[in-house]
Design a protein around this motif. Structure first.
Motif, PDB file in Angstrom:
ATOM      1  N   SER A  92       0.810  -1.219   0.000  1.00  0.00           N
ATOM      2  CA  SER A  92       0.000   0.000   0.000  1.00  0.00           C
ATOM      3  C   SER A  92       0.839   1.264   0.000  1.00  0.00           C
ATOM      4  O   SER A  92       0.456   2.281  -0.578  1.00  0.00           O
ATOM      5  CB  SER A  92      -0.945   0.000   1.210  1.00  0.00           C
ATOM      6  N   LEU A  93       2.030   1.219   0.638  1.00  0.00           N
ATOM      7  CA  LEU A  93       2.879   2.409   0.699  1.00  0.00           C
ATOM      8  C   LEU A  93       4.132   2.289  -0.169  1.00  0.00           C
ATOM      9  O   LEU A  93       4.943   3.204  -0.193  1.00  0.00           O
ATOM     10  CB  LEU A  93       3.279   2.692   2.153  1.00  0.00           C
ATOM     11  N   ASN A  94       4.288   1.143  -0.825  1.00  0.00           N
ATOM     12  CA  ASN A  94       5.389   0.955  -1.775  1.00  0.00           C
ATOM     13  C   ASN A  94       6.752   1.175  -1.114  1.00  0.00           C
ATOM     14  O   ASN A  94       7.549   2.012  -1.548  1.00  0.00           O
ATOM     15  CB  ASN A  94       5.215   1.888  -2.975  1.00  0.00           C
ATOM     16  N   GLN A  95       7.016   0.404  -0.054  1.00  0.00           N
ATOM     17  CA  GLN A  95       8.289   0.541   0.658  1.00  0.00           C
ATOM     18  C   GLN A  95       8.690  -0.792   1.283  1.00  0.00           C
ATOM     19  O   GLN A  95       7.863  -1.675   1.465  1.00  0.00           O
ATOM     20  CB  GLN A  95       8.193   1.631   1.733  1.00  0.00           C
ATOM     21  N   ARG A  96       9.976  -0.903   1.594  1.00  0.00           N
ATOM     22  CA  ARG A  96      10.522  -2.148   2.139  1.00  0.00           C
ATOM     23  C   ARG A  96      11.381  -1.852   3.368  1.00  0.00           C
ATOM     24  O   ARG A  96      11.926  -0.763   3.515  1.00  0.00           O
ATOM     25  CB  ARG A  96      11.395  -2.866   1.101  1.00  0.00           C
ATOM     26  N   VAL A  97      11.539  -2.891   4.211  1.00  0.00           N
ATOM     27  CA  VAL A  97      12.425  -2.777   5.373  1.00  0.00           C
ATOM     28  C   VAL A  97      12.978  -4.165   5.696  1.00  0.00           C
ATOM     29  O   VAL A  97      12.342  -5.187   5.413  1.00  0.00           O
ATOM     30  CB  VAL A  97      11.678  -2.186   6.599  1.00  0.00           C
ATOM     31  N   ARG A  98      14.167  -4.170   6.288  1.00  0.00           N
ATOM     32  CA  ARG A  98      14.769  -5.409   6.793  1.00  0.00           C
ATOM     33  C   ARG A  98      14.739  -5.354   8.310  1.00  0.00           C
ATOM     34  O   ARG A  98      15.249  -4.415   8.924  1.00  0.00           O
ATOM     35  CB  ARG A  98      16.204  -5.551   6.291  1.00  0.00           C
ATOM     36  N   LEU A  99      14.158  -6.370   8.927  1.00  0.00           N
ATOM     37  CA  LEU A  99      14.071  -6.465  10.387  1.00  0.00           C
ATOM     38  C   LEU A  99      14.981  -7.592  10.849  1.00  0.00           C
ATOM     39  O   LEU A  99      14.882  -8.715  10.358  1.00  0.00           O
ATOM     40  CB  LEU A  99      12.620  -6.745  10.794  1.00  0.00           C
ATOM     41  N   LYS A 100      15.880  -7.279  11.796  1.00  0.00           N
ATOM     42  CA  LYS A 100      16.822  -8.288  12.284  1.00  0.00           C
ATOM     43  C   LYS A 100      16.686  -8.457  13.790  1.00  0.00           C
ATOM     44  O   LYS A 100      16.483  -7.493  14.515  1.00  0.00           O
ATOM     45  CB  LYS A 100      18.257  -7.895  11.929  1.00  0.00           C
ATOM     46  N   VAL A 101      16.817  -9.708  14.216  1.00  0.00           N
ATOM     47  CA  VAL A 101      16.791 -10.024  15.644  1.00  0.00           C
ATOM     48  C   VAL A 101      17.849 -11.089  15.916  1.00  0.00           C
ATOM     49  O   VAL A 101      17.973 -12.058  15.160  1.00  0.00           O
ATOM     50  CB  VAL A 101      15.389 -10.495  16.097  1.00  0.00           C
ATOM     51  N   PHE A 102      18.634 -10.894  16.971  1.00  0.00           N
ATOM     52  CA  PHE A 102      19.676 -11.848  17.342  1.00  0.00           C
ATOM     53  C   PHE A 102      19.164 -12.770  18.441  1.00  0.00           C
ATOM     54  O   PHE A 102      18.487 -12.320  19.373  1.00  0.00           O
ATOM     55  CB  PHE A 102      20.939 -11.133  17.812  1.00  0.00           C
ATOM     56  N   CYS A 103      19.496 -14.060  18.327  1.00  0.00           N
ATOM     57  CA  CYS A 103      19.111 -15.034  19.351  1.00  0.00           C
ATOM     58  C   CYS A 103      19.983 -14.804  20.582  1.00  0.00           C
ATOM     59  O   CYS A 103      21.215 -14.774  20.459  1.00  0.00           O
ATOM     60  CB  CYS A 103      19.293 -16.454  18.840  1.00  0.00           C
ATOM     61  N   PRO A 104      19.391 -14.667  21.768  1.00  0.00           N
ATOM     62  CA  PRO A 104      20.186 -14.316  22.953  1.00  0.00           C
ATOM     63  C   PRO A 104      21.104 -15.418  23.476  1.00  0.00           C
ATOM     64  O   PRO A 104      21.995 -15.146  24.267  1.00  0.00           O
ATOM     65  CB  PRO A 104      19.114 -13.952  24.000  1.00  0.00           C
TER      66      PRO A 104
END
Length: 203
Positions: free
Chosen positions: A93-105
């Motif tokens: 709908s907004l024509n955009q991208r993102v990368r989400l990162k999470v590290f395992c503790p």
């Protein structure tokens, strides 16, 4: 026909995401025209919901999810957490991208929450990351291997997994079935032989 909105600039998107996530965002970085957000494992699910629902974000689709092993990152100079999950999100709908990162503790038993309840396309991606990296996705209702065999031992995309594997399989004519046995391949280094011809190709 409804057209998607023109994309905002990458810097604007980074500012919007930082504002929406607040303290949940450990970092928001822009590199090579892409926004990468890192969150703590405890904030992973709530951050994912915000990225999906918040105005200015609206990341309705999970396009990809993969595991990462940082154990040999920067040729051994890296000293942070070993296992990471990277999620690539798309807002149609907004024509955009993102990368989400999470590290395992925990490096010895890498666990993060499953986002399959938020984006159901995560299902097989999380199974793949579990299979290849041994990352456990808490809350996933069918976390089984997806690429390797049922009796496979280990996780082949980990940096310390031997390139020849631990076992090999073959058909045994006497037992009339496939059996597993220790690897019989001897590790060796092959140096290619260079052949030079004076008139190669008629030149």
């Amino acid at each position: 026909m409804v057209l998607s909105s023109p994309p905002v600039s990458v810097s604007q998107l980074g500012e919007t995401i930082a504002s929406v996530l607040g303290v949940k965002a450990k970092s928001v970085k822009i590199s090579l025209g892409e926004v990468t957000v890192v969150v703590m494992a405890g904030d992973y699910l709530s951050a994912a919901v915000l990225l999906r629902d918040a105005e200015g974000c609206k990341f309705e689709q999970l396009m990809d999810l993969c595991g990462l092993d940082y154990s040999e990152y920067k040729e051994g100079e890296y000293d942070g957490l070993r296992y990471c999950v990277a999620v690539h999100l798309l807002s149609v709908s907004l024509n955009q991208r993102v990368r989400l990162k999470v590290f395992c503790p925990d490096d010895d038993f890498p666990v993060v929450d499953s986002v399959n309840g938020i984006w159901n396309s995560a299902n097989w991606f999380e199974r793949e990351a579990f299979d290849l990296y041994g990352i456990v996705f808490q809350g996933h209702n069918d976390l089984r291997r997806i690429l390797t065999d049922y009796g496979f031992i280990g996780h082949p995309f980990r940096k310390d997994f031997p390139t020849t594997g631990h076992v090999e399989m073959r058909y045994d004519a006497e037992q009339k079935r496939v059996i597993y046995q220790p690897v019989t391949i001897e590790p060796r280094e092959i140096t290619p032989r260079v052949i030079r011809e004076d008139n190669y190709g008629g030149l």
